[in-house]
Structure formats: C-alpha cells, structure tokens
Design an enzyme around this catalytic site. Structure first.
Site, PDB file in Angstrom:
ATOM      1  N   GLU A   1      -5.651   9.607  -0.208  1.00 55.21           N
ATOM      2  CA  GLU A   1      -6.017   8.186  -0.197  1.00 55.21           C
ATOM      3  C   GLU A   1      -7.040   7.804  -1.275  1.00 55.21           C
ATOM      4  OE1 GLU A   1      -4.455   5.912   1.263  1.00 55.21           O
ATOM      5  OE2 GLU A   1      -3.415   6.893   2.926  1.00 55.21           O
TER       6      GLU A   1
ATOM      7  N   HIS B   1       0.831  -1.208   0.000  1.00 53.62           N
ATOM      8  CA  HIS B   1       0.000   0.000   0.000  1.00 53.62           C
ATOM      9  C   HIS B   1       0.870   1.263   0.000  1.00 53.62           C
ATOM     10  CE1 HIS B   1      -2.891   3.101   0.932  1.00 53.62           C
ATOM     11  NE2 HIS B   1      -2.047   3.496   1.865  1.00 53.62           N
TER      12      HIS B   1
ATOM     13  N   HIS C   1       1.463   5.156  -2.720  1.00 51.88           N
ATOM     14  CA  HIS C   1       1.838   6.548  -2.431  1.00 51.88           C
ATOM     15  C   HIS C   1       3.055   7.065  -3.184  1.00 51.88           C
ATOM     16  CE1 HIS C   1      -0.960   7.545   0.845  1.00 51.88           C
ATOM     17  NE2 HIS C   1      -0.835   6.292   1.267  1.00 51.88           N
TER      18      HIS C   1
ATOM     19  N   SER D   1      -4.062   1.114  -4.811  1.00 49.74           N
ATOM     20  CA  SER D   1      -3.441  -0.113  -4.279  1.00 49.74           C
ATOM     21  C   SER D   1      -4.474  -1.204  -4.011  1.00 49.74           C
ATOM     22  CB  SER D   1      -2.648   0.193  -3.000  1.00 49.74           C
ATOM     23  OG  SER D   1      -3.487   0.694  -1.979  1.00 49.74           O
TER      24      SER D   1
HETATM   25 FE    FE Z   1      -2.067   5.432   2.738  1.00 48.91          FE
END
Ligand code: FE
Ligand code: PHE
Length: 277
Positions: free
Chosen positions: A193, A147, A152, A212
């Site tokens: 997010e 993730h 990110h 993700s």
């Molecule tokens: Fe995150």
C-alpha cells in the site's frame, strides 16, 4: 481506514459479519456473488458520469507519475490504456496472464481476510467493481475500482512483485493460524500500500495507496514531515500505521528482489519474538 483512495489492509479488521449481512452497512452489492466473493463485472453498466469521473481521476493521477512512480509502474501504466475508460477486466486479464500468470477477479467491495489471502495465494487479485461518487473525488473511505485498479494492477505486471504477492497470500494464511496477522498486516501496509523504492538514486513510489492518492503521493515523496526509513521486515512489523491520515513513516526498498528475498524465511520465529517483546 484511510485518506484519499487507498485501502486499509484487509487484515486490519474483521468484516465477515458485515459481508454476510447485506444490511449491515458494507458498501457494494453482495447479493449475487459466488462462494469466493467474486462477481461478474458488467462493464457496459457504468454510467457516462462514472466513465467521465474515471477519466478525470486517471488524468489527474497520470500527470503526477513521471517523476514519482517507479519505472515498473510507469511501464505497465503505458500498456493499460486507462485513459480510454473504465477497464474491462477480461481484456486486461489476457495481458496480465501473459505477463505474470495473474488474474483480476471482480468483487463487490471489501472481502474477509481469509478470502482475500486465498485469492492472492492463487494469483488472483480482487478488484472492487464500483467507482466512488463525485463527492468522494478527493477522499474515499473504502477501496473502489480506482484505488484497486489504478493503484494495484500495474505492479502485478512485474514478475518478482507478482511472485512476492502470491507468497504474501500464503504467508498471511499461515500468520492467521499462528496469531501473527496483526504484524504481517503492517508489512502489507508499508509495502503493497505505501511502499517506496530507490531507483537510479531517486526515491519513487510503488505502493497502491500512495499511487492512487495525489495528496499522499506528494506527502510521501516531497514533504519534510514523514520519516523515510530503510526497508526492514522486523522494524516494519513493530511500526503501527495510521488508517485515517497520511503516513508518518515510509520504508524504502533498494529493489523488488530485496522484498522477495527478505520475506522468504519462515516467519514463525519472528512472530514468537514479537509476541515476547
Ligand atoms: Fe489497496
Ligand atoms: N515467508 C513468510 C513465512 O514463512 C511468509 C511471507 C511471504 C510473508 C511473503 C510475507 C511475504 O511466514
């Protein structure tokens, strides 16, 4: 806090009691960390099973990107070589430093709010060192390296996004002092997010929790169920989020400049208005 592979905003809960007590059930090894919660990534220590699992996670997600991820994310992914194995942060840092002057720092897992925001304010992105187990291939509660890295890191190569995330770090430390963090956390959630952006007339994803997670990516872009609303700072700060299911609202940027521009004003009056509402 979540569905597949995305993380709750670090602001959504207080983990400091857990991070200071290794027996309190927080996942990850906090024994050898520095005062800023960083550890060394021992990239040679990942097992062959973990390396193979990483490759399968990456391959599954890469296949979904071409029509769904924003251009900036796709361009950065092409440079990151994630199909060769679990990335060595030191190697990535050379390229990331050249692109936007950001750095990755390895962390044992979730870190307290103020620690997380201080890293962002200094252009350091904390990345969890451990990889999910096989049983968590489709669903993981806490953020892991897949993730944190896959979701990110690619966006950190885009200068305006990178500048925004640093500003968010400063803004979150300020919000904490002003009692506004619950509202500002929603902004992180619906942008960093779960953010969507319109590019060449198409809605694409840039949020790490969306990018993700195969299920959330399809849901966010292709399901008839969720609301897809124009990005608006105050609307977002009034919209609670779901931490254990796919989202029912997503917010669409017209550009990353819009994100940076609309979050530049002093938020103090925003928090006052929200408190009085
Ligand atoms: Fe995150
Ligand atoms: N400009 C906001 C403030 O003054 C801080 C902020 C920056 C918030 C970037 C979000 C993103 O409080």
């Amino acid at each position: 806090m979540q569905n597949e592979g995305m993380q709750t905003t670090p602001a959504a809960f207080d983990i400091s009691a857990k991070t200071h007590n290794p027996n309190a059930g927080l996942r990850g090894n906090y024994a050898d960390m520095a005062a800023d919660f960083t550890v060394r990534q021992h990239v040679g220590d990942y097992t062959s099973e973990e390396q193979a699992r990483w490759l399968r996670l990456v391959a599954r997600q890469l296949a979904l990107l071409p029509t769904r991820a924003c251009r900036e994310f796709i361009d950065a992914v092409a440079k990151l070589d994630m199909q060769r194995g679990i990335p060595d942060f030191a190697t990535v840092n050379v390229a990331l430093n050249a692109a936007t002057n950001w750095q990755l720092v390895a962390v044992p897992g979730l870190v307290p709010d103020d620690v997380f925001f201080t890293h962002l304010a200094n252009r350091r992105f904390p990345v969890t060192v451990w990889l999910r187990s096989e049983a968590e291939f489709d669903y993981i509660v806490e953020p892991d390296i897949f993730h944190d890295f896959f979701g990110h890191v690619p966006m950190l190569f885009t200068p305006v996004y990178a500048d925004h995330l640093q500003a968010y770090g400063h803004g979150a430390l300020k919000a904490k002092r002003l009692g506004g963090l619950d509202w500002l956390a929603r902004l992180y959630w619906y942008t960093i997010e779960f953010g969507l952006i319109r590019e060449s007339g198409e809605i694409r994803a840039y949020g790490a929790g969306v990018l993700s997670s195969p299920k959330e990516l399809i849901h966010a872009l292709e399901s008839a169920a969720p609301r897809r609303r124009p990005f608006d700072v105050m609307t977002i700060m009034r919209t609670p989020f779901l931490i254990d299911d796919v989202q029912s609202s997503y917010f669409i940027l017209e550009s990353f400049e819009q994100l940076h521009h609309d979050t530049a004003p002093d938020f103090t009056p925003y928090y006052t208005a929200l408190r009085n509402a």
